[in-house]
Scaffold this active site. Structure first.
Site, PDB file in Angstrom:
ATOM      1  N   ASP A   8     -10.322  -2.474   0.527  1.00 48.99           N
ATOM      2  CA  ASP A   8     -10.868  -1.483   1.453  1.00 48.99           C
ATOM      3  C   ASP A   8     -10.654  -2.049   2.855  1.00 48.99           C
ATOM      4  O   ASP A   8     -11.441  -2.864   3.324  1.00 48.99           O
ATOM      5  CB  ASP A   8     -12.352  -1.248   1.185  1.00 48.99           C
ATOM      6  CG  ASP A   8     -12.968  -0.270   2.169  1.00 48.99           C
ATOM      7  OD1 ASP A   8     -12.313   0.724   2.517  1.00 48.99           O
ATOM      8  OD2 ASP A   8     -14.111  -0.514   2.616  1.00 48.99           O
ATOM      9  N   GLU A  67      -6.924   1.448  -0.233  1.00 49.24           N
ATOM     10  CA  GLU A  67      -7.370   2.751   0.262  1.00 49.24           C
ATOM     11  C   GLU A  67      -6.514   3.162   1.455  1.00 49.24           C
ATOM     12  O   GLU A  67      -6.232   2.356   2.342  1.00 49.24           O
ATOM     13  CB  GLU A  67      -8.841   2.688   0.679  1.00 49.24           C
ATOM     14  CG  GLU A  67      -9.396   4.038   1.083  1.00 49.24           C
ATOM     15  CD  GLU A  67     -10.880   4.010   1.389  1.00 49.24           C
ATOM     16  OE1 GLU A  67     -11.282   4.722   2.328  1.00 49.24           O
ATOM     17  OE2 GLU A  67     -11.615   3.292   0.698  1.00 49.24           O
ATOM     18  N   ASP A 139     -18.489  -2.476   1.609  1.00 47.78           N
ATOM     19  CA  ASP A 139     -17.032  -2.612   1.668  1.00 47.78           C
ATOM     20  C   ASP A 139     -16.474  -3.216   0.376  1.00 47.78           C
ATOM     21  O   ASP A 139     -15.404  -2.835  -0.080  1.00 47.78           O
ATOM     22  CB  ASP A 139     -16.615  -3.462   2.872  1.00 47.78           C
ATOM     23  CG  ASP A 139     -17.003  -2.802   4.185  1.00 47.78           C
ATOM     24  OD1 ASP A 139     -16.454  -1.727   4.484  1.00 47.78           O
ATOM     25  OD2 ASP A 139     -17.865  -3.352   4.895  1.00 47.78           O
TER      26      ASP A 139
END
EC number: 3.1.21.10
Length: 180
Positions: A8, A67, A139
């Site tokens: 992420d 992501e 996160d």
């Protein structure tokens, strides 16, 4: 067994999460955040690259999921996020990992069942899916969710490849399924 690292990306905090996939079962391996703690953007990118390099060298994942960048309201923030993402992807491909990319909506849909889920919902479902007793930092949970999404997607792709191969073999022998 497949070891998947999820990332992420963020310019100040980059989350990572590693899961092991064995058949349909997923097992938590590791998760955390890479904190850049610098005002200087080139130094932040260096820390992201080096952090991911260390994690990959230690755990030796075989697949990676990152992501994708969403379009932020602030162009400066979007550029910084894109640079952080680029540093993460560069570290992964530098170590010869194939990188799959997923949108936040795809990741949330895969893990929570709802593409507009909030961070709390993602954290809770990651805990449930990986049988964790403590809630991972946001996160890190997002990174674990990316790895879970990839595990689900790669399993589906493998099944489709097998079915397509079987369907091709059946058609080759004249036994394919046909609509009447």
């Amino acid at each position: 067994m497949t070891l998947i690292i999820g990332i992420d990306p963020g310019s100040r905090l980059t989350g990572y999460g590693i899961v092991e996939k064995q058949g349909a079962k997923l097992r938590f391996v590791d998760a955390g955040t890479i904190r850049t703690e610098s005002q200087d953007m080139p130094e932040r990118l260096k820390r992201i690259f080096a952090g991911i390099d260390r994690i990959v060298q230690f755990h030796q994942p075989t697949e990676a999921a990152v992501e994708q960048v969403f379009m932020a309201q602030n162009p400066d923030s979007a550029l910084k996020l894109g640079q952080a993402r680029g540093a993460a992807i560069a570290a992964l491909v530098n170590l010869d990992l194939a990188v799959s990319e997923y949108t936040a909506r795809q990741i949330k849909q895969s893990v929570v069942g709802y593409g507009a889920a909030d961070k709390e919902q993602v954290q809770m479902m990651v805990m449930r899916l990986l049988d964790l007793s403590i809630k991972p930092q946001a996160d890190a949970a997002d990174a674990l969710a990316a790895a879970i999404c990839h595990a689900h997607a790669s399993g589906s792709l493998n099944k489709m490849a097998v079915l397509n191969a079987l369907g091709g073999m059946a058609r080759g022998r004249g036994r394919g399924l046909r609509r009447r």
